[in-house]
Design a protein around this motif. Structure first.
Motif, mmCIF file in Angstrom:
data_model
loop_
_atom_site.group_PDB
_atom_site.id
_atom_site.type_symbol
_atom_site.label_atom_id
_atom_site.label_comp_id
_atom_site.label_asym_id
_atom_site.label_seq_id
_atom_site.Cartn_x
_atom_site.Cartn_y
_atom_site.Cartn_z
ATOM 1 N N UNK A 34 0.837 -1.203 0.000
ATOM 2 C CA UNK A 34 0.000 0.000 0.000
ATOM 3 C C UNK A 34 0.872 1.253 0.000
ATOM 4 N N UNK A 35 1.908 1.252 0.849
ATOM 5 C CA UNK A 35 2.814 2.414 0.897
ATOM 6 C C UNK A 35 3.553 2.595 -0.428
ATOM 7 N N UNK A 39 3.395 5.833 -2.976
ATOM 8 C CA UNK A 39 4.549 6.532 -3.569
ATOM 9 C C UNK A 39 4.428 6.598 -5.090
ATOM 10 N N UNK A 40 3.986 5.519 -5.716
ATOM 11 C CA UNK A 40 3.792 5.513 -7.172
ATOM 12 C C UNK A 40 2.706 6.511 -7.556
ATOM 13 N N UNK A 69 -6.211 3.108 -3.452
ATOM 14 C CA UNK A 69 -5.639 3.604 -2.196
ATOM 15 C C UNK A 69 -6.726 4.069 -1.232
ATOM 16 N N UNK A 70 -7.694 4.804 -1.742
ATOM 17 C CA UNK A 70 -8.784 5.296 -0.895
ATOM 18 C C UNK A 70 -9.626 4.146 -0.370
ATOM 19 N N UNK A 71 -9.947 3.188 -1.234
ATOM 20 C CA UNK A 71 -10.749 2.044 -0.824
ATOM 21 C C UNK A 71 -10.034 1.239 0.259
ATOM 22 N N UNK A 72 -8.733 0.975 0.064
ATOM 23 C CA UNK A 72 -7.973 0.209 1.056
ATOM 24 C C UNK A 72 -7.809 0.984 2.357
ATOM 25 N N UNK A 73 -7.776 2.300 2.283
ATOM 26 C CA UNK A 73 -7.678 3.115 3.494
ATOM 27 C C UNK A 73 -9.001 3.106 4.265
ATOM 28 N N UNK A 74 -10.114 3.223 3.547
ATOM 29 C CA UNK A 74 -11.422 3.258 4.203
ATOM 30 C C UNK A 74 -11.870 1.884 4.703
#
Length: 186
Positions: A34-35, A39-40, A69-74
């Protein structure tokens, strides 16, 4: 890579019970992915602002990466939960132990149950049960012996305090482990 991350996060219910801490290592690996994806995304955002020729291609990549990224964060554990596959509950009993370890038994309407113990990992056991008077007889899969529990009902069930399920081990002289009844289908 982002789409593989999305699929891996949404299938955590399938690998949450891996032995010997592999589930923890896999979670740590996915956090690193995810990190790296973040960065990409930031690098693509900078190149998008600088390069006018490939705006459409970079724009689509930015939308995909940003959405993942947003989906995995939420939803860090995914949208699909392992409890979605549990039987329709008749009774749910739970207790919290040391170090926030939690044990939950869900007795289903279809005479099946799921016992989930969350303590430095997830351990899930299933089986069938029968109720006779105030005693619940549990037959775990891959276990020849029956275990049982005694339901102790509260007199006043108006406050959604139904009572306790004193869960015993295999022998009648085992020490009871009281579990609060959280839900009862009426």
């Amino acid at each position: 890579m982002a789409l593989i991350l999305l699929v891996a996060v949404n299938t955590t219910f399938a690998w949450e019970q891996l032995p010997s801490g592999w589930d923890f290592l896999l979670t740590l690996f996915l956090a690193c992915i995810w990190l790296l994806t973040l960065l990409i995304f930031l690098w693509k955002l900078v190149t998008f602002a600088q390069n006018a020729k490939k705006k459409r291609e970079n724009g689509i990549n930015l939308i995909i990466l940003g959405s993942v990224l947003l989906f995995c964060f939420l939803f860090p554990l995914g949208v699909i939960k392992s409890s979605d596959f549990d039987p329709e509950p008749y009774l749910i009993a739970s207790r919290e132990g040391a170090a926030n370890c939690t044990s939950t038994i869900t007795l289903g309407i279809d005479s099946t149950f799921v016992q989930r113990v969350v303590c430095f990992g997830v351990e899930k056991q299933t089986g069938t049960y029968t109720i006779k008077n105030d005693t619940v007889f549990l037959r775990f899969r891959n276990d020849e012996n029956r275990r049982f529990g005694v339901i102790e009902w509260n007199e006043d069930q108006k406050k959604d305090d139904y009572g306790y399920l004193n869960h015993y081990g295999k022998l009648p002289n085992d020490k009871p482990l009281p579990m609060s009844i959280l839900y009862l289908k009426k």
